[in-house]
Every structure is written in C-alpha cells, then in structure tokens.
Design an enzyme around this catalytic site. Sequence first.
Site, PDB file in Angstrom:
ATOM      1  N   SER A 124       0.710  -1.257  -0.088  1.00 25.69           N
ATOM      2  CA  SER A 124       0.146  -0.023   0.050  1.00 25.69           C
ATOM      3  C   SER A 124       0.931   1.149   0.092  1.00 25.69           C
ATOM      4  O   SER A 124       2.019   1.278   0.639  1.00 25.69           O
ATOM      5  CB  SER A 124      -0.971   0.081   1.335  1.00 25.69           C
ATOM      6  N   TYR A 149      -1.995  -0.509  10.798  1.00 26.32           N
ATOM      7  CA  TYR A 149      -2.399  -1.242   9.532  1.00 26.32           C
ATOM      8  C   TYR A 149      -1.183  -0.924   8.322  1.00 26.32           C
ATOM      9  O   TYR A 149      -0.576  -1.704   7.864  1.00 26.32           O
ATOM     10  CB  TYR A 149      -3.458  -0.863   8.820  1.00 26.32           C
ATOM     11  N   LYS A 153       1.873  -3.516   6.661  1.00 27.31           N
ATOM     12  CA  LYS A 153       2.304  -3.458   5.152  1.00 27.31           C
ATOM     13  C   LYS A 153       3.854  -3.156   5.301  1.00 27.31           C
ATOM     14  O   LYS A 153       4.842  -3.943   4.508  1.00 27.31           O
ATOM     15  CB  LYS A 153       1.712  -2.497   4.465  1.00 27.31           C
TER      16      LYS A 153
HETATM   17  C1  WQD Z   1      -9.649   9.465   1.058  1.00 24.96           C
HETATM   18  C2  WQD Z   1      -9.794  11.145   1.363  1.00 24.96           C
HETATM   19  C3  WQD Z   1      -9.974  11.761   3.654  1.00 24.96           C
HETATM   20  C4  WQD Z   1     -13.872   9.434   4.109  1.00 24.96           C
HETATM   21  C5  WQD Z   1      -6.902   4.534   2.981  1.00 24.96           C
HETATM   22  C6  WQD Z   1      -6.008   3.529   3.803  1.00 24.96           C
HETATM   23  C7  WQD Z   1      -4.962   3.156   2.417  1.00 24.96           C
HETATM   24  C8  WQD Z   1      -5.846   2.406   1.504  1.00 24.96           C
HETATM   25  C9  WQD Z   1      -7.014   3.562   1.029  1.00 24.96           C
HETATM   26  C10 WQD Z   1      -5.643   0.112   1.977  1.00 24.96           C
HETATM   27  C11 WQD Z   1      -9.011  11.581   2.395  1.00 24.96           C
HETATM   28  C12 WQD Z   1     -11.123  11.928   2.846  1.00 24.96           C
HETATM   29  C13 WQD Z   1     -12.626  10.151   3.653  1.00 24.96           C
HETATM   30  C14 WQD Z   1     -14.720  10.320   4.536  1.00 24.96           C
HETATM   31  C15 WQD Z   1     -13.601  12.159   3.874  1.00 24.96           C
HETATM   32  N1  WQD Z   1      -6.377   1.159   1.907  1.00 24.96           N
HETATM   33  N2  WQD Z   1     -12.389  11.243   3.447  1.00 24.96           N
HETATM   34  N3  WQD Z   1     -14.856  11.708   4.390  1.00 24.96           N
HETATM   35  O1  WQD Z   1      -7.198   7.582   3.958  1.00 24.96           O
HETATM   36  O2  WQD Z   1      -6.356   7.911   1.513  1.00 24.96           O
HETATM   37  O3  WQD Z   1      -6.350   5.620   2.318  1.00 24.96           O
HETATM   38  O4  WQD Z   1      -7.732   3.776   2.151  1.00 24.96           O
HETATM   39  O5  WQD Z   1      -4.884  -0.090   1.232  1.00 24.96           O
HETATM   40  O6  WQD Z   1      -4.008   2.274   2.907  1.00 24.96           O
HETATM   41  O7  WQD Z   1      -5.027   4.506   4.260  1.00 24.96           O
HETATM   42  O8  WQD Z   1      -8.667   6.656   1.809  1.00 24.96           O
HETATM   43  O9  WQD Z   1     -10.944   6.848   1.432  1.00 24.96           O
HETATM   44  O10 WQD Z   1     -10.334   6.723   3.654  1.00 24.96           O
HETATM   45  O11 WQD Z   1      -9.914   8.870   2.446  1.00 24.96           O
HETATM   46  O12 WQD Z   1     -13.343  13.420   3.768  1.00 24.96           O
HETATM   47  O13 WQD Z   1     -15.898   9.714   5.000  1.00 24.96           O
HETATM   48  O14 WQD Z   1     -11.202  11.381   1.659  1.00 24.96           O
HETATM   49  O15 WQD Z   1      -9.775  12.726   4.780  1.00 24.96           O
HETATM   50  O16 WQD Z   1      -8.728  12.614   2.397  1.00 24.96           O
HETATM   51  P1  WQD Z   1      -7.000   7.019   2.586  1.00 24.96           P
HETATM   52  P2  WQD Z   1      -9.909   7.256   2.486  1.00 24.96           P
END
Ligand code: WQD
Length: 336
Positions: A124, A149, A153
């Site tokens: 990741s 998490y 990785k």
């Molecule tokens: C994306 C953006 C949030 C939810 C995670 C893991 C990563 C991978 C992908 C496995 C950010 C914003 C999110 C919400 C929001 N998983 N957001 N409201 O954090 O980039 O990555 O998932 O491998 O390892 O860390 O993904 O989709 O949670 O967030 O504003 O309800 O959306 O702040 O900017 P992230 P995400």
Amino acid sequence: MKILVTGGLGFIGSHTVVELLEDGYEVVVIDDLSNSSLEIIDCIQKITGKDFSFYQEDVCDLNALEKIFSEHKIDAVMHFAGYKAVGESVREPIMYYENNLVSTLHLCKKMLEHDCFNFIFSSSATVYGDPEKLPITEDCKVGGTTNPYGTTKYMIERILNDIHIANPKFTVMVLRYFNPIGAHESGLIGEKPNGIPNNLMPYIVRVASGELEILSIFGNDYDTPDGTGVRDYIHVVDLAKGHLCALKKAFDSEGIFYYNLGTGTGYSVLDLVKNFEKVNGVKVPYKIVERRPGDIASCYADPSKAYRELGWKAHFGLDEMMRDSYHYILKQHEDV
Ligand code: WQD
C-alpha cells in the site's frame, strides 16, 4: 499455470480472480469470509463462465495451507488476505499484527516447503507515510507509517526482502496500491465494506443511494487546490490487470521488485463529489468537519516504473470510476 489467491473473494482479490480466469489461469482461492461472502463465488462464475477451487480457511492455519499445497501444484501466490481498516488497526493493534504478519509468514513457509517461488504481495502507498515528494516514486523513503495497518504492510515488505535474501529463487512483486475504487462493469462484484464505511468512495455511494444521510468531508484547510485531501484513485479493474502484468514478470525474473500502482493523477475530495454528481446525475450532500487524525494532505503516484518494467498503466478515468462505483451499489439494491 495454477495461482493461489488469498482473500480471493474480497474487493481487489475477486476482481483479480476474474482477470486470472479470463486470461486462462487455473485459480485456487482461500478466504475466511471475514470481509467477503460465499455469493461472490457465483458472481465470479457468472462473469467468467469458469470455475475455480475454493477453501474457506484462515491463511494463518498451517494445516489448511498444507492441505492446499498438497492437493494443488501452485505456481504462484497472490496475497490479498489481511485486515485493512486504518481506524480499526489503531484500536486493535495486536489483532492486526498477528493476522497480517502470521498469515504472511505461514504462507511463505508453506511456499518454500512446496517449491513455490513466486509471490505477489498486496502492499500500500501507506508505507510512504507523509511522502517526502510528489509524485511518489518507488525509491521514496518508506516506514514513516502512522497506523498499525500501514506498519504491517511496511513490516511485511521488510520480511519478504529477508526471505528473498535467504532464498534468492523466491521472487517477490511488491505492489503498492494507491486508492482502489470502482467496480466490475457487470455490477456483480465491487466494494462492500461491513458496517459504516471508513473510506471515501463507499461512503459517497451510500449517501447518493440514500443509505446514509450526508458525507462528512474531513477538513478543507489542507495545502491543496481546494483545501480538501488529494489522493490517487485507481479503478480496481486497472489494479487487477496490474497484478497479471506483475505475475508474468515474476515468472521470468528472480529478485524482489517494487511498483506503485496508481494513475499518477491526484483528485481532491470535492473533485470526487462534483464528478460523481455530474456522471450519475445525483446529489451528494456534504458538510465540512474537522480533519481526521493521521490524514495527510496529498498522495499520488509516479507510475512510470510499472509502465517501463511491467508494460502496465491505468486506463480508466474518473468518470468510469464514479459510474462503476454507483452502478454496483444500485445493482446490489436491485438484487436485494
Ligand atoms: C480519502 C480522502 C479523507 C472518508 C486509506 C488507507 C490506505 C488504502 C486506501 C488500503 C482523505 C477523505 C474519507 C470520509 C472524507 N487502504 N474522507 N470523508 O485514507 O487515503 O487511504 O484507504 O490499502 O492504506 O489508508 O482513503 O478513502 O479513507 O480517504 O473526507 O468519510 O477522503 O480525509 O482525504 P485514505 P480514504
């Protein structure tokens, strides 16, 4: 060629099983159904018209692995199985370290005992932590992970490097995913997290479909064009195809290789909301709230190494990702 796919009924695993079957590989899936369901087997068979072996087992279970490797001559392993919810990992670190590390160690142990030397690992972009530069290249600093998490990785990448050094024939493809979203065009398989989604895309589609009331946008005061977080969203089918390119390279290489699987384009949270509304003709009500602890401002890939060495690049754009994500959830509601 026969491929063992751990977590093969999960979001990325199931899309990769479809691509493997359609490319003529034989497939064996091991999945404990902790984040998937048996119905995915029928969905994969409907999409491909092909069958595959399935074992409802825990990848940590050495006896289960021994049974699989004794019943099948496995040529390569694709390892998707693992817990992956960032917030949950902060609350349950022991569960995350035990499951994600032990499953990998037992898998590698059984592979070596049965002369299986090709390992494709689901890593990741989280291993980069807060990236030292953008776009991110594979030689960027890793290890600055901010949650258990992500640290599992990173630790598994180190473990696989040590196993390769001790067993040079053990060839490893470390695939660092950015943000996988979207769904197969059939709408039969897609992202279906249990409970309230942690990630952005599953949350957006559930607000759009009326399941959830409003999207909370975690902060609009980041150093980004519109203040909301920027990520490299990649269609899950592009990601699945990247695994087949990596598999082909593993068969004719020896070593450990690292690849970013992203599009190279960063989009903000508001970009996704606006694009989703445009493509699907629905409203996504939202409110700006406090930043989410541990979030970084921007993260997107330089995917040129995967193109140079694997001949792979992403083809789907944001419109298709938004369209396919919503199509999947609507089909799920239809089939209920
Ligand atoms: C994306 C953006 C949030 C939810 C995670 C893991 C990563 C991978 C992908 C496995 C950010 C914003 C999110 C919400 C929001 N998983 N957001 N409201 O954090 O980039 O990555 O998932 O491998 O390892 O860390 O993904 O989709 O949670 O967030 O504003 O309800 O959306 O702040 O900017 P992230 P995400």
